[in-house]
Design a protein around this motif. Structure first.
Motif, mmCIF file in Angstrom:
data_model
loop_
_atom_site.group_PDB
_atom_site.id
_atom_site.type_symbol
_atom_site.label_atom_id
_atom_site.label_comp_id
_atom_site.label_asym_id
_atom_site.label_seq_id
_atom_site.Cartn_x
_atom_site.Cartn_y
_atom_site.Cartn_z
ATOM 1 N N GLY A 97 0.780 -1.217 -0.022
ATOM 2 C CA GLY A 97 -0.455 -0.353 0.089
ATOM 3 C C GLY A 97 0.815 1.415 -0.122
ATOM 4 N N LEU A 98 0.442 2.353 0.357
ATOM 5 C CA LEU A 98 0.610 3.497 0.031
ATOM 6 C C LEU A 98 0.137 4.446 1.524
ATOM 7 C CD1 LEU A 98 2.432 5.838 -2.005
ATOM 8 C CD2 LEU A 98 0.712 6.632 -2.717
ATOM 9 N N ALA A 99 1.235 5.308 1.934
ATOM 10 C CA ALA A 99 0.358 6.092 2.956
ATOM 11 C C ALA A 99 1.567 7.416 3.321
ATOM 12 C CB ALA A 99 0.832 5.270 4.904
ATOM 13 N N THR A 100 0.926 8.681 3.840
ATOM 14 C CA THR A 100 1.597 9.732 3.975
ATOM 15 C C THR A 100 1.599 9.874 6.069
ATOM 16 O OG1 THR A 100 0.847 11.438 1.919
ATOM 17 C CG2 THR A 100 1.342 12.390 3.514
ATOM 18 N N LEU A 101 2.570 9.349 5.973
ATOM 19 C CA LEU A 101 3.885 9.925 7.662
ATOM 20 C C LEU A 101 4.012 11.319 7.050
ATOM 21 C CD1 LEU A 101 4.268 8.722 9.857
ATOM 22 C CD2 LEU A 101 6.354 7.907 8.923
ATOM 23 N N THR A 102 3.534 11.857 9.145
ATOM 24 C CA THR A 102 3.976 13.433 8.737
ATOM 25 C C THR A 102 4.845 13.370 10.300
ATOM 26 O OG1 THR A 102 2.169 14.224 7.524
ATOM 27 C CG2 THR A 102 3.466 15.828 9.093
ATOM 28 N N ILE A 103 5.725 13.376 9.900
ATOM 29 C CA ILE A 103 6.556 13.677 11.581
ATOM 30 C C ILE A 103 6.957 15.030 12.224
ATOM 31 C CG2 ILE A 103 8.807 12.747 13.007
ATOM 32 C CD1 ILE A 103 8.463 10.701 11.212
ATOM 33 N N ASP A 104 6.571 15.706 13.264
ATOM 34 C CA ASP A 104 6.235 17.101 13.327
ATOM 35 C C ASP A 104 6.499 18.304 12.389
ATOM 36 O OD1 ASP A 104 6.728 16.342 16.100
ATOM 37 O OD2 ASP A 104 9.147 15.772 15.625
ATOM 38 N N GLY A 105 5.915 17.837 11.492
ATOM 39 C CA GLY A 105 5.123 18.825 10.554
ATOM 40 C C GLY A 105 5.978 17.758 8.808
ATOM 41 N N THR A 106 6.595 17.642 8.821
ATOM 42 C CA THR A 106 7.514 16.786 7.943
ATOM 43 C C THR A 106 6.552 15.869 6.893
ATOM 44 O OG1 THR A 106 9.452 17.844 8.067
ATOM 45 C CG2 THR A 106 9.777 16.190 6.767
ATOM 46 N N GLY A 107 5.954 16.099 5.593
ATOM 47 C CA GLY A 107 5.627 14.536 4.810
ATOM 48 C C GLY A 107 6.503 13.921 4.404
ATOM 49 N N TYR A 108 6.163 12.476 4.789
ATOM 50 C CA TYR A 108 6.527 11.586 3.947
ATOM 51 C C TYR A 108 5.787 10.422 3.591
ATOM 52 C CZ TYR A 108 10.699 13.346 7.097
ATOM 53 O OH TYR A 108 11.318 13.910 8.118
ATOM 54 N N GLU A 109 6.443 9.924 2.081
ATOM 55 C CA GLU A 109 5.009 8.938 1.368
ATOM 56 C C GLU A 109 6.200 7.698 1.630
ATOM 57 O OE1 GLU A 109 3.931 9.278 -2.845
ATOM 58 O OE2 GLU A 109 2.617 10.345 -2.834
ATOM 59 N N LEU A 110 5.334 6.399 1.903
ATOM 60 C CA LEU A 110 5.714 4.955 2.279
ATOM 61 C C LEU A 110 4.978 4.358 1.644
ATOM 62 C CD1 LEU A 110 6.579 7.110 5.678
ATOM 63 C CD2 LEU A 110 8.172 4.926 5.271
ATOM 64 N N ASP A 111 5.370 3.430 0.934
ATOM 65 C CA ASP A 111 5.402 2.173 0.304
ATOM 66 C C ASP A 111 5.554 1.159 0.643
ATOM 67 O OD1 ASP A 111 7.379 2.482 -1.179
ATOM 68 O OD2 ASP A 111 6.633 3.211 -2.637
ATOM 69 N N ALA A 112 6.372 -0.497 0.107
ATOM 70 C CA ALA A 112 6.048 -1.380 0.552
ATOM 71 C C ALA A 112 7.785 -1.467 0.671
ATOM 72 C CB ALA A 112 6.612 -2.267 -0.865
ATOM 73 N N GLY A 113 8.558 -1.731 1.155
ATOM 74 C CA GLY A 113 9.962 -1.591 1.644
ATOM 75 C C GLY A 113 10.316 -0.347 2.780
ATOM 76 N N GLY A 114 9.382 0.820 3.080
ATOM 77 C CA GLY A 114 9.124 1.608 3.810
ATOM 78 C C GLY A 114 9.577 1.463 5.630
ATOM 79 N N TYR A 115 10.394 2.230 5.820
ATOM 80 C CA TYR A 115 10.965 2.319 7.051
ATOM 81 C C TYR A 115 10.913 3.659 7.452
ATOM 82 C CZ TYR A 115 14.111 1.764 10.615
ATOM 83 O OH TYR A 115 15.035 1.152 12.464
ATOM 84 N N ALA A 116 10.766 3.768 9.192
ATOM 85 C CA ALA A 116 10.356 5.093 9.403
ATOM 86 C C ALA A 116 11.095 5.140 11.003
ATOM 87 C CB ALA A 116 9.014 5.944 9.282
ATOM 88 N N TYR A 117 11.096 5.462 12.009
ATOM 89 C CA TYR A 117 11.751 5.746 13.106
ATOM 90 C C TYR A 117 11.186 6.625 13.859
ATOM 91 C CZ TYR A 117 14.093 6.522 17.293
ATOM 92 O OH TYR A 117 13.803 6.812 19.036
ATOM 93 N N ILE A 118 9.889 6.454 14.251
ATOM 94 C CA ILE A 118 9.818 7.939 14.922
ATOM 95 C C ILE A 118 9.942 8.674 16.356
ATOM 96 C CG2 ILE A 118 7.389 9.232 15.712
ATOM 97 C CD1 ILE A 118 6.495 7.468 13.242
ATOM 98 N N PRO A 119 11.059 9.201 16.566
ATOM 99 C CA PRO A 119 11.402 9.564 18.090
ATOM 100 C C PRO A 119 10.862 10.082 19.037
ATOM 101 C CG PRO A 119 12.363 10.562 17.048
ATOM 102 C CD PRO A 119 11.490 10.358 16.348
#
Length: 280
Positions: A97-119
């Motif tokens: 799938g596809l999603a928009t992740l926003t961390i402290d006002g900055t947006g990122y698009e993530l798809d298969a294989g996407g990795y995010a660390y959120i402090p």
């Protein structure tokens, strides 16, 4: 082409046999993919059009340091307030799938294989924006600050942009996709991907302080959990308590890969019943 297993849900037919592989012991737990049915899904406040399989949680005799969810967010679903627990840090790994992740006002698009660390302490949101459900693993842990050590920053990448680092003297049969350097003491846990090519092995019984969560993303193998050799395949989940012996043999025919959690880089806390307390 990398492929990631995600549970399809549903219910087995009345004619099906039980999986006969699920195990819960004092040293490890094994949840095969046949257990990921509709009747064991959960829902969360603050999340819309979302269900999940909650496969690890802190409790006596099970996971001590982390929780892990397998998330399924329908198009248009997500959350503006994902987690109300103060001090929690987060790891997301996308399998579809596809999603928009926003961390402290900055947006990122993530798809298969996407990795995010959120402090811990970050303000974040997630919205599924594709035509199919966004599927991802969500791991949570209470961050343990260390004196004189700064807190880590967010990380957003895709595993295809991070090389596999193969273990020495393994002929590139056993390697790890590391999203954080092992000696980066800002981090108190790692979520990595371990890859075995056919014929790759862990040739000794690893016995160590880190507890593990292992979700098989691809392939099959035999894995040693404490004293038991267990056949594992894509979609299975394993939890190993600290010091549980483990080993692996990946016979093929394709590669064997899993998402791995482990706690690292912190003292063993000396508290709780029976803990030593110096005289005053």
């Amino acid at each position: 082409m990398t492929q990631y297993y995600a549970p399809p849900g549903g219910l087995p037919p009345q004619t099906a046999l039980m999986t006969q592989r699920a195990v819960f012991t004092n040293a490890y737990a094994f949840i095969p993919r046949g257990c990921f049915s509709d009747i064991v899904t959960s829902f969360l406040p603050g999340w819309t059009h979302t269900r999940l399989w909650l496969i690890a949680r802190p409790m006596s005799g099970f996971s001590e340091t982390f929780s892990q969810y397998v998330m399924e967010v329908q198009p248009g679903g997500g959350s503006d307030a994902p987690d109300a627990e103060d001090g929690a840090e987060h790891w997301l790994f996308f399998t579809d799938g596809l999603a928009t992740l926003t961390i402290d006002g900055t947006g990122y698009e993530l798809d298969a294989g996407g990795y995010a660390y959120i402090p811990a302490g970050s303000r974040w949101t997630l919205l599924a924006e594709g035509k199919t459900p966004a599927r991802f693993h969500w791991l949570r842990k209470l961050y343990e600050p260390a004196p004189g050590t700064p807190r880590p920053e967010p990380i957003v990448t895709n595993e295809r942009d991070v090389p596999i680092r193969f273990m020495p003297d393994t002929q590139d049969r056993w390697g790890t996709t590391r999203f954080v350097e092992p000696d980066d003491l800002r981090h108190d846990a790692h979520v990595n991907i371990v890859t075995f090519q056919p014929g790759g092995v862990i040739p000794f019984e690893e016995t160590h302080v880190m507890e593990h969560g292992l979700y098989v993303l691809e392939g099959k193998a035999v894995y040693k959990l404490n004293q038991d050799w267990v056949e594992v395949e894509a979609g299975d989940f394993m939890w190993l308590r600290a010091y549980c012996p483990q080993a692996c043999y990946a016979a093929g025919p394709g590669r064997f890969r899993y998402l791995l959690y482990k706690d690292v880089n912190r003292h063993a806390t000396l508290r709780g019943p029976g803990a030593y307390r110096p005289a005053r």
